[in-house]
Design a protein around this motif. Structure first.
Motif, PDB file in Angstrom:
ATOM      1  N   PRO A  17      23.498  59.127  45.071  1.00 41.92           N
ATOM      2  CA  PRO A  17      25.054  59.398  44.670  1.00 41.92           C
ATOM      3  C   PRO A  17      25.275  59.110  43.069  1.00 41.92           C
ATOM      4  N   SER A  24      32.626  51.889  42.165  1.00 42.69           N
ATOM      5  CA  SER A  24      31.937  52.814  42.816  1.00 42.69           C
ATOM      6  C   SER A  24      30.603  52.515  42.750  1.00 42.69           C
ATOM      7  N   LEU A  28      28.377  51.638  46.307  1.00 42.94           N
ATOM      8  CA  LEU A  28      27.218  52.458  46.703  1.00 42.94           C
ATOM      9  C   LEU A  28      25.970  51.635  46.653  1.00 42.94           C
ATOM     10  N   THR A 203      24.503  64.077  43.884  1.00 40.58           N
ATOM     11  CA  THR A 203      25.651  64.568  44.257  1.00 40.58           C
ATOM     12  C   THR A 203      26.716  65.019  43.218  1.00 40.58           C
ATOM     13  N   LEU A 207      31.442  63.098  44.825  1.00 39.01           N
ATOM     14  CA  LEU A 207      31.863  61.963  45.356  1.00 39.01           C
ATOM     15  C   LEU A 207      33.116  61.558  44.535  1.00 39.01           C
ATOM     16  N   ALA A 211      36.935  61.420  46.042  1.00 35.46           N
ATOM     17  CA  ALA A 211      37.717  60.084  46.096  1.00 35.46           C
ATOM     18  C   ALA A 211      39.065  60.674  45.492  1.00 35.46           C
TER      19      ALA A 211
END
Length: 243
Positions: A17, A24, A28, A203, A207, A211
């Motif tokens: 990720p 963040s 994670l 990703t 993400l 968000a």
């Protein structure tokens, strides 16, 4: 903590990720991911900078310095990058980098990869080519480029925008290093990519964009008197204490 390189396993891809800030990255890592990447778009947008123009070098380096102590490996997107940037992020604690060719000359990228591996041989170099990001999907050119980058010493290759299973399988067959595929909501699942031989699934900016969309939806709900979905939200204390 397992060696970063060993996390790229056939049949069980590394799901990487991509974080854009300290919060963040912490969340994670707390979720149990053994490695995280950074997203150049997320870092750029969060700092009011353009993406894809090599404008986030200092911001990315500062982010790595602040998250390198987390219980996970960190791979940094340095965009087109330079040897100086690669050395700096490695010194800051990064286990790997993602470096893109932006469809520039293959020879330039080969020289860069060789120079980086000479200066920081232990750094995992994920060499990205933009044949499917900027050219609409030129498989033959993608294969030519990833082979050249592997010959130059790249530890992995990345073709964002690669979607067709047959094309993914062709890239996997073409090189003997881990192939990274960008996860897309309507694309193959991680399990399907594993069957094709993919060993890393990242990703990208997904993400970060999710968000932002969630934040706007919540703000509109508050404005319009609609319920806000609070299920699964981290608590104030979890974020404030860095837990």
């Amino acid at each position: 903590m397992s060696d970063f390189r060993s996390l790229h396993r056939a049949g069980e891809p590394l799901v990487l990720p991509n974080a854009w800030d300290v919060a963040s990255a912490r969340m994670l890592a707390a979720a149990g991911f053994p490695a995280i990447g950074t997203t150049s778009l997320g870092v750029a947008a969060a700092n009011g900078l353009p993406d894809g123009q090599d404008a986030t070098g200092e911001e990315s380096l500062r982010l790595v310095r602040r998250i390198a102590g987390l219980p996970c490996h960190v791979s940094v997107d340095i965009e087109r990058g330079s040897v100086r940037e690669a050395v700096a992020v490695a010194a800051a604690g990064a286990a790997g980098i993602n470096v893109e060719d932006a469809m520039g000359p293959v020879e330039r990228q080969v020289r860069l990869i060789r120079a980086v591996k000479r200066e920081v041989p232990g750094l995992f170099v994920n060499a990205r080519t933009d044949t499917h990001w900027q050219r609409g999907g030129e498989l033959r050119e993608a294969l030519r480029r990833v082979r050249a980058y592997v010959d130059a010493g790249a530890d992995g290759v990345f073709v964002p925008g690669l979607r067709a299973p047959a094309d993914i399988a062709a890239v996997v067959r073409a090189v003997d290093v881990p192939v990274n595929v960008l996860h897309e909501p309507c694309g193959p699942t991680v399990a399907e990519l594993a069957e094709l031989g993919v060993r890393r699934v990242s990703t990208g900016s997904l993400l970060f964009r999710v968000a932002l969309a969630a934040a706007v939806r919540a703000a509109r709900a508050v404005r319009d008197g609609a319920p806000v979905d609070g299920e699964g939200l981290p608590t104030y204390a979890e974020i404030a204490t860095g837990a």
